[in-house]
Design a protein around this motif. Structure first.
Motif, mmCIF file in Angstrom:
data_model
loop_
_atom_site.group_PDB
_atom_site.id
_atom_site.type_symbol
_atom_site.label_atom_id
_atom_site.label_comp_id
_atom_site.label_asym_id
_atom_site.label_seq_id
_atom_site.Cartn_x
_atom_site.Cartn_y
_atom_site.Cartn_z
ATOM 1 N N LYS A 87 43.884 -33.916 9.760
ATOM 2 C CA LYS A 87 43.451 -32.683 9.094
ATOM 3 C C LYS A 87 42.265 -32.066 9.829
ATOM 4 C CE LYS A 87 41.563 -31.033 4.679
ATOM 5 N NZ LYS A 87 41.128 -31.441 3.304
ATOM 6 N N ASN A 88 41.294 -32.904 10.209
ATOM 7 C CA ASN A 88 40.118 -32.409 10.937
ATOM 8 C C ASN A 88 40.503 -31.824 12.288
ATOM 9 O OD1 ASN A 88 38.424 -33.129 8.867
ATOM 10 N ND2 ASN A 88 37.465 -34.854 9.924
ATOM 11 N N VAL A 89 41.439 -32.481 12.974
ATOM 12 C CA VAL A 89 41.908 -31.984 14.271
ATOM 13 C C VAL A 89 42.523 -30.597 14.118
ATOM 14 C CG1 VAL A 89 43.679 -32.274 16.042
ATOM 15 C CG2 VAL A 89 42.251 -34.204 15.397
ATOM 16 N N ASP A 90 43.367 -30.441 13.120
ATOM 17 C CA ASP A 90 44.032 -29.148 12.919
ATOM 18 C C ASP A 90 43.005 -28.041 12.691
ATOM 19 O OD1 ASP A 90 46.492 -30.360 13.221
ATOM 20 O OD2 ASP A 90 46.867 -30.548 11.059
ATOM 21 N N GLN A 91 41.978 -28.350 11.903
ATOM 22 C CA GLN A 91 40.969 -27.334 11.607
ATOM 23 C C GLN A 91 40.062 -27.081 12.811
ATOM 24 O OE1 GLN A 91 39.220 -27.280 7.572
ATOM 25 N NE2 GLN A 91 40.519 -29.025 7.088
ATOM 26 N N LEU A 92 39.729 -28.147 13.542
ATOM 27 C CA LEU A 92 38.914 -27.949 14.747
ATOM 28 C C LEU A 92 39.682 -27.159 15.789
ATOM 29 C CD1 LEU A 92 36.344 -28.413 16.373
ATOM 30 C CD2 LEU A 92 37.287 -30.625 17.109
ATOM 31 N N ASN A 93 40.973 -27.412 15.903
ATOM 32 C CA ASN A 93 41.783 -26.678 16.877
ATOM 33 C C ASN A 93 41.807 -25.183 16.551
ATOM 34 O OD1 ASN A 93 43.527 -26.736 19.212
ATOM 35 N ND2 ASN A 93 45.212 -26.275 17.826
ATOM 36 N N GLU A 94 41.867 -24.852 15.264
ATOM 37 C CA GLU A 94 41.814 -23.443 14.861
ATOM 38 C C GLU A 94 40.480 -22.820 15.262
ATOM 39 O OE1 GLU A 94 42.588 -23.080 10.714
ATOM 40 O OE2 GLU A 94 44.639 -23.826 10.840
ATOM 41 N N ALA B 139 29.165 -33.109 16.410
ATOM 42 C CA ALA B 139 30.166 -33.267 15.358
ATOM 43 C C ALA B 139 31.572 -33.016 15.905
ATOM 44 C CB ALA B 139 29.864 -32.299 14.206
ATOM 45 N N ALA B 140 31.705 -31.986 16.730
ATOM 46 C CA ALA B 140 33.011 -31.689 17.333
ATOM 47 C C ALA B 140 33.467 -32.843 18.210
ATOM 48 C CB ALA B 140 32.924 -30.402 18.146
ATOM 49 N N TRP B 141 32.538 -33.394 18.993
ATOM 50 C CA TRP B 141 32.889 -34.522 19.861
ATOM 51 C C TRP B 141 33.392 -35.708 19.045
ATOM 52 C CZ3 TRP B 141 30.185 -39.279 19.934
ATOM 53 C CH2 TRP B 141 30.646 -40.174 20.891
ATOM 54 N N LEU B 142 32.758 -35.991 17.912
ATOM 55 C CA LEU B 142 33.188 -37.101 17.066
ATOM 56 C C LEU B 142 34.614 -36.867 16.564
ATOM 57 C CD1 LEU B 142 32.093 -39.766 15.589
ATOM 58 C CD2 LEU B 142 31.970 -38.277 13.589
ATOM 59 N N ILE B 143 34.893 -35.654 16.138
ATOM 60 C CA ILE B 143 36.238 -35.326 15.653
ATOM 61 C C ILE B 143 37.265 -35.504 16.771
ATOM 62 C CG2 ILE B 143 37.698 -33.445 14.773
ATOM 63 C CD1 ILE B 143 35.046 -32.368 13.446
ATOM 64 N N ILE B 144 36.896 -35.083 17.977
ATOM 65 C CA ILE B 144 37.796 -35.224 19.130
ATOM 66 C C ILE B 144 38.026 -36.701 19.442
ATOM 67 C CG2 ILE B 144 38.068 -34.763 21.603
ATOM 68 C CD1 ILE B 144 36.289 -32.204 21.046
ATOM 69 N N GLN B 145 36.969 -37.504 19.409
ATOM 70 C CA GLN B 145 37.095 -38.944 19.653
ATOM 71 C C GLN B 145 38.028 -39.607 18.643
ATOM 72 O OE1 GLN B 145 35.987 -39.742 22.893
ATOM 73 N NE2 GLN B 145 35.098 -41.554 21.984
ATOM 74 N N HIS B 146 38.050 -39.078 17.435
ATOM 75 C CA HIS B 146 38.867 -39.660 16.377
ATOM 76 C C HIS B 146 40.260 -39.041 16.300
ATOM 77 C CE1 HIS B 146 35.088 -41.170 14.000
ATOM 78 N NE2 HIS B 146 35.281 -41.799 15.147
ATOM 79 N N PRO C 235 47.393 -36.973 21.087
ATOM 80 C CA PRO C 235 47.059 -37.141 22.512
ATOM 81 C C PRO C 235 46.854 -35.835 23.266
ATOM 82 C CG PRO C 235 48.861 -38.599 21.882
ATOM 83 C CD PRO C 235 48.620 -37.700 20.722
ATOM 84 N N GLU C 236 47.724 -34.856 23.046
ATOM 85 C CA GLU C 236 47.614 -33.616 23.810
ATOM 86 C C GLU C 236 46.349 -32.851 23.456
ATOM 87 O OE1 GLU C 236 49.367 -32.942 26.411
ATOM 88 O OE2 GLU C 236 50.385 -34.839 26.002
ATOM 89 N N PHE C 237 45.929 -32.929 22.206
ATOM 90 C CA PHE C 237 44.683 -32.277 21.807
ATOM 91 C C PHE C 237 43.501 -32.927 22.514
ATOM 92 C CE2 PHE C 237 40.943 -32.118 18.977
ATOM 93 C CZ PHE C 237 40.778 -30.748 18.888
ATOM 94 N N MET C 238 43.481 -34.252 22.569
ATOM 95 C CA MET C 238 42.388 -34.939 23.238
ATOM 96 C C MET C 238 42.352 -34.586 24.726
ATOM 97 S SD MET C 238 42.405 -38.716 21.404
ATOM 98 C CE MET C 238 40.816 -39.225 22.074
#
Length: 202
Positions: free
Chosen positions: A44-51, A71-78, A83-86
């Protein structure tokens, strides 16, 4: 979306992540496999960060400030189920013209995490896992001397020192090694195929 709103949203996403993590630590559920509730929150966090990234570009420290950038880096790490988002985020981080030392360290962590999931040796020794004897070790890397040289170049401590710190951390968080090492390894390989870290053969 304006920059200030984006920054506030990113910080809120991180806070939700950390709140869940702390709850799982308290209930001793953090490392009994990849907790389903945690995985759902990460996605869920990835989807919102990607937006947000689609709206304002990559949330660099220069753009959104230190707290939101971290905070963004933590979300990316998680974002390990994506895989493609990372990989996309690593590419975007590498293209930053002005990169602080902290952002270089963030890249080191992300590069290592991607490498480990791809079954490649890590370069900075930032990723750790249990061995078959139940002892925490750095995940495979390309040699202690090379790793320590790279770590020193960005102000990290030695890998030996970091290993001691990580072992103390998991102890303080009541993390325990898997009861069945081989079963856990098979489960991880199956999950990596499922989410796309390993390409499945036709």
């Amino acid at each position: 979306m304006d920059i200030r709103s984006a920054a506030e949203k990113i910080i809120a996403l991180k806070n939700a992540d950390m709140a869940l993590r702390n709850r799982l630590i308290q209930s001793k559920q953090l490392h009994k496999g990849y907790n389903k509730e945690m995985e759902a929150l990460h996605i869920k966090n990835v989807d919102q960060l990607n937006e947000i990234i689609e709206s304002i570009g990559f949330p660099s420290m220069e753009k959104v400030g230190k707290e939101a950038n971290e905070a963004a880096w933590l979300i990316i790490q998680h974002a390990i189920s994506k895989p493609e988002f990372m990989r996309k985020c690593l590419t975007m981080m590498g293209k930053q013209v002005k990169q602080t030392l902290e952002e270089r360290r963030q890249m080191a962590y992300l590069m290592d995490r991607i490498a480990v999931f791809e079954g490649k040796p890590q370069l900075y020794g930032t990723q750790f896992d249990w061995d078959e004897k139940g002892l925490l070790h750095p995940s495979p890397h390309d040699g202690l001397e090379r790793v320590n040289k790279r770590r020193k170049s960005i102000g990290f401590n030695s890998l030996e020192e970091q290993t001691d710190l990580m072992r103390n951390q998991v102890k303080n968080e009541n993390q325990i090694p898997p009861s069945d090492f081989e079963l856990r390894k098979k489960e991880i390989e199956s999950w990596k195929k499922q989410v796309g870290w390993i390409k499945q053969k036709n």
